[in-house]
Design a protein around this motif. Structure first.
Motif, PDB file in Angstrom:
ATOM      1  N   ILE A  27       1.105  -0.988   0.060  1.00  0.00           N
ATOM      2  CA  ILE A  27       0.214   0.055   0.095  1.00  0.00           C
ATOM      3  C   ILE A  27       0.792   1.663  -0.147  1.00  0.00           C
ATOM      4  O   ILE A  27       0.668   2.174  -0.768  1.00  0.00           O
ATOM      5  CB  ILE A  27      -0.913   0.021   1.030  1.00  0.00           C
ATOM      6  N   VAL A  28       1.963   1.039   0.890  1.00  0.00           N
ATOM      7  CA  VAL A  28       2.825   2.674   0.787  1.00  0.00           C
ATOM      8  C   VAL A  28       3.303   2.105  -0.370  1.00  0.00           C
ATOM      9  O   VAL A  28       3.498   3.736  -1.033  1.00  0.00           O
ATOM     10  CB  VAL A  28       3.227   2.646   1.445  1.00  0.00           C
ATOM     11  N   ARG A  31       1.229   4.681  -3.090  1.00  0.00           N
ATOM     12  CA  ARG A  31       0.870   5.598  -2.620  1.00  0.00           C
ATOM     13  C   ARG A  31       1.958   6.453  -2.754  1.00  0.00           C
ATOM     14  O   ARG A  31       1.571   7.715  -3.421  1.00  0.00           O
ATOM     15  CB  ARG A  31       0.337   5.630  -0.772  1.00  0.00           C
ATOM     16  N   THR A  32       3.162   5.829  -2.461  1.00  0.00           N
ATOM     17  CA  THR A  32       4.254   7.128  -2.407  1.00  0.00           C
ATOM     18  C   THR A  32       4.828   7.326  -4.084  1.00  0.00           C
ATOM     19  O   THR A  32       6.158   7.749  -4.112  1.00  0.00           O
ATOM     20  CB  THR A  32       5.607   6.175  -1.828  1.00  0.00           C
ATOM     21  N   THR A  38      10.440   1.325  -1.151  1.00  0.00           N
ATOM     22  CA  THR A  38       9.496   0.530   0.224  1.00  0.00           C
ATOM     23  C   THR A  38       9.821  -0.131   0.825  1.00  0.00           C
ATOM     24  O   THR A  38      10.507  -0.548   1.590  1.00  0.00           O
ATOM     25  CB  THR A  38       7.944   0.718   0.120  1.00  0.00           C
ATOM     26  N   GLN A 101       1.649   2.545   8.188  1.00  0.00           N
ATOM     27  CA  GLN A 101       2.023   2.982   6.214  1.00  0.00           C
ATOM     28  C   GLN A 101       2.316   4.586   6.945  1.00  0.00           C
ATOM     29  O   GLN A 101       2.792   4.907   5.669  1.00  0.00           O
ATOM     30  CB  GLN A 101       0.783   3.173   6.391  1.00  0.00           C
ATOM     31  N   ARG A 102       1.359   5.780   7.426  1.00  0.00           N
ATOM     32  CA  ARG A 102       2.243   7.133   7.741  1.00  0.00           C
ATOM     33  C   ARG A 102       3.649   7.305   7.956  1.00  0.00           C
ATOM     34  O   ARG A 102       4.460   7.765   7.381  1.00  0.00           O
ATOM     35  CB  ARG A 102       1.120   7.864   8.576  1.00  0.00           C
ATOM     36  N   SER A 105       5.337   5.761   5.292  1.00  0.00           N
ATOM     37  CA  SER A 105       5.093   6.853   3.662  1.00  0.00           C
ATOM     38  C   SER A 105       6.105   7.508   4.140  1.00  0.00           C
ATOM     39  O   SER A 105       7.115   8.178   3.106  1.00  0.00           O
ATOM     40  CB  SER A 105       4.633   6.865   3.681  1.00  0.00           C
ATOM     41  N   THR A 217      -1.008  -5.573  -6.992  1.00  0.00           N
ATOM     42  CA  THR A 217      -0.334  -4.135  -7.305  1.00  0.00           C
ATOM     43  C   THR A 217       0.053  -3.584  -8.629  1.00  0.00           C
ATOM     44  O   THR A 217       0.055  -2.068  -8.210  1.00  0.00           O
ATOM     45  CB  THR A 217       1.235  -4.165  -6.647  1.00  0.00           C
ATOM     46  N   GLU A 227      -7.100   2.202  -5.032  1.00  0.00           N
ATOM     47  CA  GLU A 227      -6.463   2.393  -3.602  1.00  0.00           C
ATOM     48  C   GLU A 227      -7.287   1.370  -2.999  1.00  0.00           C
ATOM     49  O   GLU A 227      -7.098   0.877  -1.991  1.00  0.00           O
ATOM     50  CB  GLU A 227      -5.697   3.069  -3.670  1.00  0.00           C
ATOM     51  N   SER A 228      -8.609   2.221  -2.866  1.00  0.00           N
ATOM     52  CA  SER A 228      -9.203   1.683  -1.772  1.00  0.00           C
ATOM     53  C   SER A 228      -9.848   0.250  -2.354  1.00  0.00           C
ATOM     54  O   SER A 228      -9.941  -0.496  -1.170  1.00  0.00           O
ATOM     55  CB  SER A 228     -10.884   2.604  -2.056  1.00  0.00           C
ATOM     56  N   ARG A 231      -6.777  -1.821  -0.474  1.00  0.00           N
ATOM     57  CA  ARG A 231      -6.590  -1.613   0.439  1.00  0.00           C
ATOM     58  C   ARG A 231      -7.897  -2.650   1.500  1.00  0.00           C
ATOM     59  O   ARG A 231      -6.795  -3.286   2.566  1.00  0.00           O
ATOM     60  CB  ARG A 231      -7.040   0.216   1.298  1.00  0.00           C
TER      61      ARG A 231
END
Length: 266
Positions: A27-28, A31-32, A38, A101-102, A105, A217, A227-228, A231
């Motif tokens: 997920i990260v 997102r990035t 990652t 995740q935060r 990231s 992915t 992405e939702s 997840r």
């Protein structure tokens, strides 16, 4: 409970916590937009997990050897507690995924700029880094949990594969070590069968689970799925992992009996 068993419980919890957090890595990466970095940064935690894993088995085997010397015929409760620590570690990992995740990231973006692991560690341990961790502590949202059941196109076959693979990996070493109680004369052979048991689960993951996750992915990166949705898929895989550790409680003793027999036959 001896100090050795306490250490094994802590190591087992840590191993399963890190393994569960690994689901958040994809997920990260999405997102990035920096999937390779990652995974590279997460591998630092994987090294910690593998180190813990190498210490776990010898400590547990030593406990069994000590029990056999004093003619203890069984100590199944200890193994049940160890499997329970797998479940607890997986649950903790699931709860920490939003926070992780935060943090990951932020680490990815920082490393992309400064390209220095020591500097990344310094930032993480600094006052600003600790404050960032505190501000980004977050539990899974109720809204997200409520949508998990809405998976019309979710491949439940992959869910079952992950559940079964997790259960097998959870008990592979434990059942082989416990088989020493059931067949002490062949305890060395039994302990060496853990690689065979783990191999079956590894093949299952390599042939079915990991390729499917990789395709998903790539589909998120290409915009084929949201992405939702990704997840929610990952969340269901985490639930499969937790359920797999619970299934391990049922499979543990029958597997140990089977290994005790196989150790004498091979």
């Amino acid at each position: 409970m001896t100090t050795q068993i306490t250490i094994v419980l802590i190591l087992t919890l840590l191993i399963n916590l890190i393994t569960t957090l690994s689901y958040a890595v994809r997920i990260v990466g999405v997102r990035t937009g920096r999937i390779a970095i990652t995974f590279s940064l997460f591998n630092i935690l994987v090294l910690l997990s593998r180190t813990a894993n190498t210490l776990q088995a010898p400590l547990l085997a030593k406990t069994v050897e000590q029990d056999l010397k004093v003619h203890v015929a069984s100590n199944v409760a200890v193994f049940r507690y160890i499997i329970l620590s797998c479940t607890i570690g997986s649950v903790l990992g699931a709860l920490l995924i939003p926070t992780f995740q935060r943090l990951l990231s932020r680490a990815v973006m920082h490393f992309s700029v400064h390209k220095s692991i020591p500097r990344l560690f310094y930032l993480g341990l600094s006052g600003a880094g600790m404050q960032f961790m505190k501000e980004n502590l977050k539990m899974p949202s109720r809204e997200h949990l409520a949508t998990l059941a809405d998976q019309g196109s979710f491949p439940w076959r992959i869910f079952l594969y992950n559940l079964l693979a997790t259960a097998i990996i959870t008990i592979a070493v434990l059942s082989c070590v416990y088989a020493a109680y059931l067949n002490p004369e062949y305890r060395t052979t039994a302990s060496n069968l853990s690689g065979v048991i783990n191999g079956g689960a590894t093949v299952l993951m390599a042939l079915f689970i990991d390729p499917h996750l990789s395709i998903l992915t790539d589909d998120v990166v290409l915009g084929k799925i949201t992405e939702s949705s990704f997840r929610k898929y990952i969340s269901n895989m985490v639930l499969a992992r937790i359920a797999g550790t619970l299934l391990a409680q049922l499979l543990f003793f029958p597997c140990a009996q089977l290994i005790a027999v196989l150790a004498e036959k091979v």
